[in-house]
Motif scaffolding. Structure first.
Motif, PDB file in Angstrom:
ATOM      1  N   UNK A   1      12.946  -1.951  17.897  1.00 16.10           N
ATOM      2  CA  UNK A   1      13.312  -1.168  16.734  1.00 16.10           C
ATOM      3  C   UNK A   1      12.106  -1.058  15.804  1.00 16.10           C
ATOM      4  N   UNK A   2      11.787   0.155  15.376  1.00 22.60           N
ATOM      5  CA  UNK A   2      10.635   0.379  14.506  1.00 22.60           C
ATOM      6  C   UNK A   2      11.017   0.173  13.048  1.00 22.60           C
ATOM      7  N   UNK A   3      10.110  -0.461  12.343  1.00 20.30           N
ATOM      8  CA  UNK A   3      10.307  -0.638  10.913  1.00 20.30           C
ATOM      9  C   UNK A   3       9.941   0.636  10.188  1.00 20.30           C
ATOM     10  N   UNK A   4      10.654   0.931   9.141  1.00 20.97           N
ATOM     11  CA  UNK A   4      10.342   2.092   8.328  1.00 20.97           C
ATOM     12  C   UNK A   4       9.417   1.644   7.201  1.00 20.97           C
ATOM     13  N   UNK A   5       8.302   2.319   7.085  1.00 21.32           N
ATOM     14  CA  UNK A   5       7.338   1.985   6.045  1.00 21.32           C
ATOM     15  C   UNK A   5       7.118   3.182   5.151  1.00 21.32           C
ATOM     16  N   UNK A   6       6.578   2.908   3.990  1.00 23.11           N
ATOM     17  CA  UNK A   6       6.209   3.979   3.070  1.00 23.11           C
ATOM     18  C   UNK A   6       4.707   3.923   2.851  1.00 23.11           C
ATOM     19  N   UNK A   7       4.149   5.042   2.536  1.00 24.70           N
ATOM     20  CA  UNK A   7       2.716   5.132   2.303  1.00 24.70           C
ATOM     21  C   UNK A   7       2.376   4.461   0.971  1.00 24.70           C
ATOM     22  N   UNK A   8       1.337   3.622   0.984  1.00 18.74           N
ATOM     23  CA  UNK A   8       0.880   2.954  -0.224  1.00 18.74           C
ATOM     24  C   UNK A   8       0.065   3.919  -1.067  1.00 18.74           C
ATOM     25  N   UNK A   9       0.355   3.985  -2.355  1.00 20.71           N
ATOM     26  CA  UNK A   9      -0.413   4.809  -3.284  1.00 20.71           C
ATOM     27  C   UNK A   9      -0.712   3.958  -4.516  1.00 20.71           C
ATOM     28  N   UNK A  10      -1.976   3.606  -4.678  1.00 20.06           N
ATOM     29  CA  UNK A  10      -2.380   2.755  -5.807  1.00 20.06           C
ATOM     30  C   UNK A  10      -2.039   3.384  -7.151  1.00 20.06           C
ATOM     31  N   UNK A  11      -1.974   4.719  -7.203  1.00 17.89           N
ATOM     32  CA  UNK A  11      -1.636   5.399  -8.453  1.00 17.89           C
ATOM     33  C   UNK A  11      -0.253   4.986  -8.949  1.00 17.89           C
ATOM     34  N   UNK A  12       0.616   4.583  -8.030  1.00 14.16           N
ATOM     35  CA  UNK A  12       1.957   4.129  -8.417  1.00 14.16           C
ATOM     36  C   UNK A  12       1.918   2.850  -9.242  1.00 14.16           C
ATOM     37  N   UNK A  13       0.825   2.101  -9.164  1.00 16.39           N
ATOM     38  CA  UNK A  13       0.700   0.833  -9.880  1.00 16.39           C
ATOM     39  C   UNK A  13      -0.161   0.958 -11.140  1.00 16.39           C
ATOM     40  N   UNK A  14      -0.506   2.165 -11.488  1.00 13.64           N
ATOM     41  CA  UNK A  14      -1.321   2.412 -12.681  1.00 13.64           C
ATOM     42  C   UNK A  14      -0.502   3.166 -13.716  1.00 13.64           C
ATOM     43  N   UNK A  15       0.687   2.666 -13.983  1.00 11.17           N
ATOM     44  CA  UNK A  15       1.622   3.361 -14.852  1.00 11.17           C
ATOM     45  C   UNK A  15       1.391   3.199 -16.343  1.00 11.17           C
ATOM     46  N   UNK A  16       0.541   2.257 -16.737  1.00 11.87           N
ATOM     47  CA  UNK A  16       0.286   2.074 -18.168  1.00 11.87           C
ATOM     48  C   UNK A  16      -1.183   2.359 -18.466  1.00 11.87           C
ATOM     49  N   UNK A  17      -1.452   2.743 -19.700  1.00  8.71           N
ATOM     50  CA  UNK A  17      -2.837   3.011 -20.095  1.00  8.71           C
ATOM     51  C   UNK A  17      -3.688   1.747 -19.983  1.00  8.71           C
ATOM     52  N   UNK A  18      -3.097   0.593 -20.255  1.00  9.22           N
ATOM     53  CA  UNK A  18      -3.844  -0.656 -20.165  1.00  9.22           C
ATOM     54  C   UNK A  18      -4.310  -0.914 -18.732  1.00  9.22           C
TER      55      UNK A  18
END
Length: 106
Positions: A1-18
């Protein structure tokens, strides 16, 4: 059975100006031009590439190209993006402990 993965996007972790400022600062301090270009691109995507392009006076496609993996933006483009992000650049002495040699002017 294959695992379902999502594409990593570093922009998703840059949500604050700091976080954005810290990431760009780390890139600038590294001295790696590719890292700086990538960091500006990630932060621009985190904030909205269309809005940053508009504020920088560029079209979105040109901005994606300049800040993309094979991009080599001119310094004027970098400065326009930095201003569009609401940031400024400043200089301070490096923490290497070395002093620069003064060049003699003839």
């Amino acid at each position: 059975m294959m695992s379902k993965t999502t594409r990593f996007d570093a922009a998703d972790y840059l949500g604050t100006k700091e976080r954005q400022v810290a990431y760009i600062t780390a890139a600038l301090e590294s001295g790696d031009a590719d890292f700086v270009r990538d960091a500006l691109g990630l932060v621009a995507r985190a904030r909205g590439m269309s809005e940053i392009a508009k504020n920088a006076g560029l079209n979105r496609e040109s901005l994606y190209k300049a800040l993309g993996e094979s991009g080599n933006p001119e310094f004027s483009t970098v400065m326009r993006v930095v201003r569009a992000l609401g940031l400024t650049l400043s200089a301070h002495p490096a923490a290497t402990g070395r002093t620069s040699k003064r060049r003699r002017v003839a």
